[in-house]
Write a protein that holds these residues in place. Structure first.
Motif, short mmCIF file in Angstrom:
data_model
loop_
_atom_site.label_atom_id
_atom_site.label_comp_id
_atom_site.label_asym_id
_atom_site.label_seq_id
_atom_site.Cartn_x
_atom_site.Cartn_y
_atom_site.Cartn_z
N UNK A 236 18.37 31.99 -52.50
CA UNK A 236 18.69 32.92 -51.19
C UNK A 236 17.32 33.31 -50.72
N UNK A 237 17.21 33.33 -49.49
CA UNK A 237 16.23 33.66 -48.49
C UNK A 237 15.10 32.61 -48.52
N UNK A 238 15.05 31.19 -49.17
CA UNK A 238 14.13 30.34 -49.30
C UNK A 238 14.67 29.09 -48.17
N UNK A 239 13.77 28.76 -47.51
CA UNK A 239 14.05 27.77 -46.54
C UNK A 239 13.65 26.35 -47.07
N UNK A 240 14.51 25.39 -47.37
CA UNK A 240 14.01 23.90 -47.82
C UNK A 240 12.71 23.53 -46.91
N UNK A 241 11.68 22.85 -47.74
CA UNK A 241 10.71 22.40 -46.80
C UNK A 241 10.39 21.10 -46.70
N UNK A 242 9.39 20.55 -46.16
CA UNK A 242 9.00 19.16 -46.03
C UNK A 242 7.72 18.86 -46.98
N UNK A 243 7.56 17.77 -47.17
CA UNK A 243 6.32 17.18 -47.89
C UNK A 243 5.16 17.56 -47.54
N UNK A 244 4.41 18.30 -48.25
CA UNK A 244 3.01 18.73 -47.67
C UNK A 244 2.05 17.77 -47.49
N UNK A 245 1.18 18.11 -46.58
CA UNK A 245 -0.03 16.99 -46.16
C UNK A 245 -0.86 16.76 -47.44
N UNK A 246 -1.69 15.57 -47.27
CA UNK A 246 -2.40 15.14 -48.31
C UNK A 246 -3.65 16.37 -48.53
N UNK A 247 -3.72 16.63 -49.73
CA UNK A 247 -4.61 17.64 -50.03
C UNK A 247 -4.06 18.85 -50.25
N UNK A 248 -3.00 19.35 -50.02
CA UNK A 248 -2.42 20.66 -50.07
C UNK A 248 -2.47 20.84 -51.50
N UNK A 249 -2.67 22.36 -51.93
CA UNK A 249 -2.69 22.41 -53.20
C UNK A 249 -1.11 22.46 -53.85
N UNK A 250 -1.29 21.80 -55.10
CA UNK A 250 0.06 21.65 -55.69
C UNK A 250 -0.12 22.46 -57.16
N UNK A 251 -1.23 22.42 -57.78
CA UNK A 251 -1.27 23.18 -59.05
C UNK A 251 -2.77 23.62 -58.86
N UNK A 252 -3.44 24.25 -60.16
CA UNK A 252 -4.99 24.66 -60.28
C UNK A 252 -5.34 23.69 -61.63
N UNK A 253 -6.52 23.22 -61.26
CA UNK A 253 -7.18 22.45 -62.34
C UNK A 253 -8.46 23.31 -63.14
N UNK A 254 -8.22 24.64 -62.62
CA UNK A 254 -9.43 25.55 -63.09
C UNK A 254 -9.06 26.01 -64.57
#
Length: 288
Positions: A236-254
């Motif tokens: 609820x309150x969340x709009x389905x998105x579209x595939x992000x551009x190349x290089x967009x953060x997915x996780x954190x390798x830190x």
């Protein structure tokens, strides 16, 4: 055969290590829960994602205060963005689940002489090797293995710094517990143990999204579908998105991923006697 006095004494001293060997070894089991901490679950222990764990163990008392333990333990690591309090993680909508099969060698430092006091708190640390294989369910509810899909471009020529991750890694168990003697044979314990690992792919999430068209061409539609799942969001309150551009953060390798095993141990002492503390008097043999 008639034994001389000197031969009898020699045999007695040769037998002592074997009596000690039996008395100082314990075999047993572990029953408890497993937890995971990483890109999908930030807390070290989140009870919503606690799952069962079981194990077998062998202990060797080196002396009154040092015990070495070898164990094989199974548990489950799982997590999902859907329960996060962060809107951006809910929108990411990733999830995973994996079995963990761990073999470990651990040193326990006992604070008290358990044979004298009947119980002792202890801390422990060691090294472990473990196997894992992250999966997730697709929109149809089918279980999908994530590593072969290369969801972050692993193994693609366009991303030479991203190689397929190993499904075997190392962790470094540490924690604390308490154990108490039930009788001459049985010892009961409880411990909490954390495991920092050398992998950031326990959950198949580590770095950034890769180009959608490249992923589609090399890995297929299933890889694209499992790499980005924000288009499946129904919260609820969340709009389905579209595939992000190349290089967009997915996780954190830190930071690398963690898992934990916490629960109850029960061990059985091999051989007779009371081990390190109160020793039963031994009748010396008479040789003629």
């Amino acid at each position: 055969m008639k034994l001389t006095k000197s031969t009898g004494i020699l045999l007695l001293f040769m037998a002592v290590p074997f009596f000690s060997f039996a008395q100082d070894w314990h075999v047993g089991a572990f029953v408890g829960i497993s937890n995971y901490s990483g890109d999908l679950v930030k807390q070290k222990v989140d009870m919503r994602y606690s799952r069962p764990s079981l194990g077998l163990l062998v202990r060797k008392d080196i002396n009154r205060y040092l015990t070495i333990r070898a164990a094989f333990t199974w548990g489950i690591a799982t997590g999902a963005d859907s329960t996060s309090k962060q809107a951006d993680l809910v929108a990411r909508n990733l999830s995973f689940k994996t079995n963990i099969f761990e073999g470990s060698l651990i040193a326990e430092l006992n604070f008290l002489d358990i044979e004298e006091k009947g119980f002792t708190p202890y801390v422990f640390a060691g090294v472990a090797g473990f196997g894992f294989d992250p999966t997730a369910k697709d929109q149809s509810g089918n279980k999908v293995r994530l590593r072969p899909l290369g969801t972050e471009g692993q193994g693609l020529p366009q991303y030479p710094d991203r190689q397929p991750y190993d499904l075997f890694s190392f962790s470094f168990p540490f924690g604390a517990g308490v154990k108490a003697i039930l009788n001459d044979k049985w010892t009961l314990g409880f411990e909490i143990g954390l495991r920092p690992t050398l992998t950031d792919y326990l959950d198949d999430v580590s770095r950034t999204y890769v180009d959608q068209n490249t992923l589609l061409a090399y890995r297929g539609q299933k890889s694209v579908d499992m790499a980005y799942r924000g288009d499946e969001v129904t919260a609820k309150g969340t709009t389905p998105g579209t595939y992000p551009p190349d290089g967009t953060t997915r996780g954190s390798a830190k930071y690398k991923d963690w898992y934990s095993f916490s629960g109850v141990t029960i061990t059985y002492r091999l051989g007779g006697g009371n081990g390190w503390g109160k020793q039963k008097a031994m009748r010396c043999p008479v040789f003629r």
